[in-house]
Motif scaffolding. Structure first.
Motif, PDB file in Angstrom:
ATOM      1  N   ASP A  55       0.826  -1.209   0.000  1.00 48.82           N
ATOM      2  CA  ASP A  55       0.000   0.000   0.000  1.00 48.82           C
ATOM      3  C   ASP A  55       0.862   1.262   0.000  1.00 48.82           C
ATOM      4  OD1 ASP A  55      -2.272  -1.472  -0.124  1.00 48.82           O
ATOM      5  OD2 ASP A  55      -2.900  -1.172   1.951  1.00 48.82           O
ATOM      6  N   ARG A  56       2.010   1.227   0.687  1.00 48.06           N
ATOM      7  CA  ARG A  56       2.909   2.390   0.635  1.00 48.06           C
ATOM      8  C   ARG A  56       3.419   2.607  -0.780  1.00 48.06           C
ATOM      9  NH1 ARG A  56       5.220   0.390   5.399  1.00 48.06           N
ATOM     10  NH2 ARG A  56       7.154  -0.154   4.288  1.00 48.06           N
ATOM     11  N   ALA A  57       3.662   1.514  -1.508  1.00 48.66           N
ATOM     12  CA  ALA A  57       4.144   1.643  -2.885  1.00 48.66           C
ATOM     13  C   ALA A  57       3.101   2.325  -3.771  1.00 48.66           C
ATOM     14  CB  ALA A  57       4.496   0.267  -3.444  1.00 48.66           C
ATOM     15  N   ARG A  58       1.820   2.087  -3.495  1.00 43.24           N
ATOM     16  CA  ARG A  58       0.772   2.738  -4.275  1.00 43.24           C
ATOM     17  C   ARG A  58       0.833   4.259  -4.139  1.00 43.24           C
ATOM     18  NH1 ARG A  58      -4.553  -1.053  -2.890  1.00 43.24           N
ATOM     19  NH2 ARG A  58      -3.786  -2.947  -3.914  1.00 43.24           N
ATOM     20  N   LEU A  59       1.366   4.713  -3.002  1.00 39.86           N
ATOM     21  CA  LEU A  59       1.433   6.151  -2.748  1.00 39.86           C
ATOM     22  C   LEU A  59       2.817   6.712  -3.021  1.00 39.86           C
ATOM     23  CD1 LEU A  59      -0.737   6.345   0.506  1.00 39.86           C
ATOM     24  CD2 LEU A  59      -1.360   7.132  -1.781  1.00 39.86           C
ATOM     25  N   SER A  60       3.606   6.023  -3.816  1.00 43.43           N
ATOM     26  CA  SER A  60       4.923   6.555  -4.192  1.00 43.43           C
ATOM     27  C   SER A  60       4.769   7.890  -4.923  1.00 43.43           C
ATOM     28  CB  SER A  60       5.690   5.559  -5.056  1.00 43.43           C
ATOM     29  OG  SER A  60       4.934   5.216  -6.216  1.00 43.43           O
ATOM     30  N   ASP A  61       3.676   8.010  -5.678  1.00 43.45           N
ATOM     31  CA  ASP A  61       3.284   9.305  -6.254  1.00 43.45           C
ATOM     32  C   ASP A  61       1.861   9.580  -5.756  1.00 43.45           C
ATOM     33  OD1 ASP A  61       2.474  11.490  -7.751  1.00 43.45           O
ATOM     34  OD2 ASP A  61       3.484  10.809  -9.576  1.00 43.45           O
ATOM     35  N   PRO A  62       1.736  10.168  -4.561  1.00 43.24           N
ATOM     36  CA  PRO A  62       0.405  10.305  -3.958  1.00 43.24           C
ATOM     37  C   PRO A  62      -0.556  11.156  -4.777  1.00 43.24           C
ATOM     38  CG  PRO A  62       2.049  11.542  -2.711  1.00 43.24           C
ATOM     39  CD  PRO A  62       2.782  10.688  -3.686  1.00 43.24           C
ATOM     40  N   GLU A  63      -0.047  12.193  -5.410  1.00 50.50           N
ATOM     41  CA  GLU A  63      -0.925  13.056  -6.205  1.00 50.50           C
ATOM     42  C   GLU A  63      -1.590  12.264  -7.325  1.00 50.50           C
ATOM     43  OE1 GLU A  63      -1.440  16.404  -5.948  1.00 50.50           O
ATOM     44  OE2 GLU A  63       0.018  16.988  -4.415  1.00 50.50           O
ATOM     45  N   LEU A  64      -0.809  11.421  -7.993  1.00 53.76           N
ATOM     46  CA  LEU A  64      -1.327  10.653  -9.120  1.00 53.76           C
ATOM     47  C   LEU A  64      -2.319   9.593  -8.637  1.00 53.76           C
ATOM     48  CD1 LEU A  64      -1.150  10.112 -12.165  1.00 53.76           C
ATOM     49  CD2 LEU A  64       0.722   8.508 -11.678  1.00 53.76           C
ATOM     50  N   TYR A  65      -1.959   8.852  -7.581  1.00 56.02           N
ATOM     51  CA  TYR A  65      -2.832   7.775  -7.097  1.00 56.02           C
ATOM     52  C   TYR A  65      -4.141   8.339  -6.540  1.00 56.02           C
ATOM     53  CZ  TYR A  65      -4.654   3.841  -4.448  1.00 56.02           C
ATOM     54  OH  TYR A  65      -5.478   2.846  -3.975  1.00 56.02           O
ATOM     55  N   LEU A  66      -4.047   9.363  -5.720  1.00 51.42           N
ATOM     56  CA  LEU A  66      -5.252   9.889  -5.069  1.00 51.42           C
ATOM     57  C   LEU A  66      -6.154  10.624  -6.057  1.00 51.42           C
ATOM     58  CD1 LEU A  66      -3.656  11.085  -1.707  1.00 51.42           C
ATOM     59  CD2 LEU A  66      -5.055   9.044  -2.102  1.00 51.42           C
ATOM     60  N   ALA A  67      -5.577  11.131  -7.155  1.00 48.55           N
ATOM     61  CA  ALA A  67      -6.416  11.770  -8.179  1.00 48.55           C
ATOM     62  C   ALA A  67      -7.368  10.762  -8.800  1.00 48.55           C
ATOM     63  CB  ALA A  67      -5.541  12.407  -9.249  1.00 48.55           C
ATOM     64  N   ASP A  68      -6.965   9.487  -8.850  1.00 47.50           N
ATOM     65  CA  ASP A  68      -7.833   8.448  -9.402  1.00 47.50           C
ATOM     66  C   ASP A  68      -8.974   8.074  -8.457  1.00 47.50           C
ATOM     67  OD1 ASP A  68      -6.316   8.289 -11.694  1.00 47.50           O
ATOM     68  OD2 ASP A  68      -5.051   6.655 -10.945  1.00 47.50           O
ATOM     69  N   HIS A  69      -8.905   8.548  -7.196  1.00 48.07           N
ATOM     70  CA  HIS A  69      -9.928   8.210  -6.192  1.00 48.07           C
ATOM     71  C   HIS A  69     -10.521   9.476  -5.579  1.00 48.07           C
ATOM     72  CE1 HIS A  69      -8.712   3.977  -6.344  1.00 48.07           C
ATOM     73  NE2 HIS A  69      -7.471   4.417  -6.356  1.00 48.07           N
ATOM     74  N   GLN A  70     -10.570  10.546  -6.379  1.00 45.83           N
ATOM     75  CA  GLN A  70     -10.972  11.834  -5.830  1.00 45.83           C
ATOM     76  C   GLN A  70     -12.452  11.900  -5.454  1.00 45.83           C
ATOM     77  OE1 GLN A  70     -10.083  14.722  -8.843  1.00 45.83           O
ATOM     78  NE2 GLN A  70     -11.368  13.756 -10.412  1.00 45.83           N
ATOM     79  N   ASP A  71     -13.247  10.965  -5.927  1.00 43.00           N
ATOM     80  CA  ASP A  71     -14.662  10.970  -5.574  1.00 43.00           C
ATOM     81  C   ASP A  71     -14.996   9.923  -4.507  1.00 43.00           C
ATOM     82  OD1 ASP A  71     -15.382  13.042  -7.346  1.00 43.00           O
ATOM     83  OD2 ASP A  71     -15.351  11.626  -9.025  1.00 43.00           O
ATOM     84  N   ARG A  72     -13.979   9.326  -3.911  1.00 43.53           N
ATOM     85  CA  ARG A  72     -14.195   8.304  -2.880  1.00 43.53           C
ATOM     86  C   ARG A  72     -13.606   8.777  -1.546  1.00 43.53           C
ATOM     87  NH1 ARG A  72     -11.930   2.772  -5.275  1.00 43.53           N
ATOM     88  NH2 ARG A  72     -13.431   1.851  -3.839  1.00 43.53           N
ATOM     89  N   LEU A  73     -14.086   8.192  -0.468  1.00 46.39           N
ATOM     90  CA  LEU A  73     -13.463   8.410   0.827  1.00 46.39           C
ATOM     91  C   LEU A  73     -12.200   7.547   0.880  1.00 46.39           C
ATOM     92  CD1 LEU A  73     -13.441   9.466   3.789  1.00 46.39           C
ATOM     93  CD2 LEU A  73     -14.762   7.421   4.398  1.00 46.39           C
ATOM     94  N   VAL A  74     -11.050   8.165   1.098  1.00 51.00           N
ATOM     95  CA  VAL A  74      -9.785   7.439   1.183  1.00 51.00           C
ATOM     96  C   VAL A  74      -9.418   7.291   2.658  1.00 51.00           C
ATOM     97  CG1 VAL A  74      -7.347   7.398   0.559  1.00 51.00           C
ATOM     98  CG2 VAL A  74      -9.044   8.311  -1.053  1.00 51.00           C
ATOM     99  N   ILE A  75      -9.303   6.045   3.119  1.00 49.73           N
ATOM    100  CA  ILE A  75      -8.942   5.749   4.505  1.00 49.73           C
ATOM    101  C   ILE A  75      -7.462   5.390   4.532  1.00 49.73           C
ATOM    102  CG2 ILE A  75      -9.373   4.265   6.490  1.00 49.73           C
ATOM    103  CD1 ILE A  75     -12.190   3.772   5.315  1.00 49.73           C
ATOM    104  N   LEU A  76      -6.689   6.172   5.280  1.00 51.28           N
ATOM    105  CA  LEU A  76      -5.244   5.971   5.384  1.00 51.28           C
ATOM    106  C   LEU A  76      -4.926   5.531   6.801  1.00 51.28           C
ATOM    107  CD1 LEU A  76      -4.097   9.155   3.426  1.00 51.28           C
ATOM    108  CD2 LEU A  76      -4.210   6.800   2.568  1.00 51.28           C
ATOM    109  N   ASP A  77      -4.628   4.246   6.969  1.00 52.04           N
ATOM    110  CA  ASP A  77      -4.351   3.668   8.288  1.00 52.04           C
ATOM    111  C   ASP A  77      -2.862   3.814   8.615  1.00 52.04           C
ATOM    112  OD1 ASP A  77      -4.701   2.376  10.672  1.00 52.04           O
ATOM    113  OD2 ASP A  77      -5.629   0.579   9.799  1.00 52.04           O
ATOM    114  N   GLU A  78      -2.571   4.119   9.894  1.00 45.98           N
ATOM    115  CA  GLU A  78      -1.194   4.343  10.352  1.00 45.98           C
ATOM    116  C   GLU A  78      -0.530   5.424   9.494  1.00 45.98           C
ATOM    117  OE1 GLU A  78      -0.364   3.178  13.102  1.00 45.98           O
ATOM    118  OE2 GLU A  78      -1.899   1.642  13.337  1.00 45.98           O
ATOM    119  N   VAL A  79      -1.225   6.552   9.371  1.00 43.61           N
ATOM    120  CA  VAL A  79      -0.800   7.609   8.451  1.00 43.61           C
ATOM    121  C   VAL A  79       0.518   8.245   8.887  1.00 43.61           C
ATOM    122  CG1 VAL A  79      -2.100   9.431   9.620  1.00 43.61           C
ATOM    123  CG2 VAL A  79      -1.661   9.605   7.150  1.00 43.61           C
TER     124      VAL A  79
END
Length: 391
Positions: free
Chosen positions: A53-77
């Motif tokens: 899951d940390r690897a998915r956020l290697s480019d957080p702007e790009l990954y989170l832009a694909d989920h901008q209409d969803r609630l994103v839960i970040l555990d152990e942030v």
């Protein structure tokens, strides 16, 4: 599954804020509560302790832009402190396209990193909510003694028997010392921190004596304060500050210190069952800490908590000052004869509280005097919880 009291409040905050930080010690049920929320909305869950899951956020702007209409839960942030700056920009872009709420649910196992980092970068964009252990309003009344003895961590409280519960708590303590503290705070020798934790359990609810603790640990006073600050930040220990108002008397200036979970207190002292606890000298202080933690977990925002102790022996275990109200005086007695001592009456003359309660382990609520009530722990919990709904 025991429904959590904060479920509705968390839902409400998500409806009002773009980000909500749900904070609490490990194993308290944050992930379980977050996944319950995820079942009701379109959400994506990422565990930042997972390398995948940390690897998915290697480019957080790009990954989170694909989920901008969803609630994103970040555990152990707190495991990715650099993420907060990216969240700020994403939240602001969401606001510009009229998405003003329910963007992020941030879960953290400690207050220090999360509050410091998000406070600097997400000011005005985030609401905070602390999830504690189970309290007396969340479990059946017949289980209140079990809650006191085992504590409120879900796996400890729900264990098949007292022995398994104690084993879970012992492993919890070991894991915190050996794995979690090195991740969450400055490098502290695990054995030194364990000894401090045990010493605090032995002196549960006592005045902080840094010099005595320093001698026992073989360190200096500044180091004791640093270690204690760490345990407070990890939400494992509570410092209760003395009443500071000018009443013309010489008052104690040192804080009282509590290990926050009563089950952890008992595990640190090797006490497995209720019979073990009631036969140990810590029983009264353990009960006091249990009541204090119950009251403060239910107190409304901006409530102030103190204790009162003068050099002349006047004393109140807990002074709770609710927003816009006069203080409440709360005495705690582990006795079926809950009549307060003279020191409580003398202290009340100085504090002039709006209400006076003595919390005892009985089943009946009744008046001890015209202005003093003997109440159960559930009664005082209900009073405090209801106070936020009254003007």
């Amino acid at each position: 599954m025991i429904p959590r009291r904060l479920y509705a409040q968390l839902h409400g905050l998500l409806a009002d804020y773009p980000a909500v930080a749900l904070i609490g010690p490990r194993q308290v049920g944050k992930t379980t509560l977050a996944l319950e929320i995820a079942d009701t909305v379109d959400a994506v869950y990422l565990d930042l302790e997972s390398p995948r899951d940390r690897a998915r956020l290697s480019d957080p702007e790009l990954y989170l832009a694909d989920h901008q209409d969803r609630l994103v839960i970040l555990d152990e942030v707190h495991r990715m402190p650099g993420l907060f700056q990216s969240l700020r920009g994403i939240i602001d872009r969401g606001r510009r396209r009229a998405k003003r709420s329910s963007q992020f649910l941030l879960l953290g196992s400690a207050s220090m990193d999360l509050l410091r980092q998000s406070g600097e970068t997400l000011a005005g964009r985030v609401a905070y909510l602390e999830l504690g252990t189970f309290d007396v309003t969340e479990v059946e009344k017949r289980s209140h003694d079990k809650l006191w003895v085992r504590g409120g961590f879900p796996d400890s409280f729900l264990a098949a028997d007292d022995g398994r519960s104690l084993t879970w708590r012992e492993n919890f303590i070991r894991t915190y010392l050996e794995r979690d503290v090195p991740q969450l705070g400055p490098r502290v020798p695990a054995e030194t921190l364990r000894r401090l934790w045990v010493m605090l359990a032995h002196t549960q609810g006592g005045l902080l004596n840094a010099a005595s603790l320093a001698r026992g640990l073989g360190v200096n006073g500044k180091t004791v304060f640093r270690y204690l600050d760490l345990m407070v930040d990890l939400l494992l220990v509570r410092r209760l500050m003395p009443w500071r108002r000018n009443v013309g008397k010489r008052l104690v200036k040192s804080p009282k210190v509590y290990v926050r979970d009563s089950g952890v207190v008992h595990a640190l002292l090797g006490l497995a069952s209720k019979e073990d606890v009631v036969g140990h000298p810590v029983v009264g202080a353990s009960w006091e800490g249990f009541v204090v933690e119950t009251v403060l977990s239910l107190a409304p925002n901006r409530a102030e908590a103190n204790f009162y102790r003068s050099s002349g022996g006047a004393e109140i275990d807990l002074i709770l000052t609710l927003p816009g109200r006069k203080p409440w005086a709360i005495e705690v007695k582990r006795s079926l004869d809950p009549r307060p001592r003279r020191g409580f009456h003398n202290a009340c003359e100085d504090v002039r509280p709006e209400a006076k309660f003595v919390v005892y382990p009985g089943d009946e609520r009744y008046r001890l005097a015209k202005d003093i009530e003997a109440v159960t722990v559930l009664d005082i919990a209900s009073e405090v919880a209801g106070s936020s709904k009254r003007p």
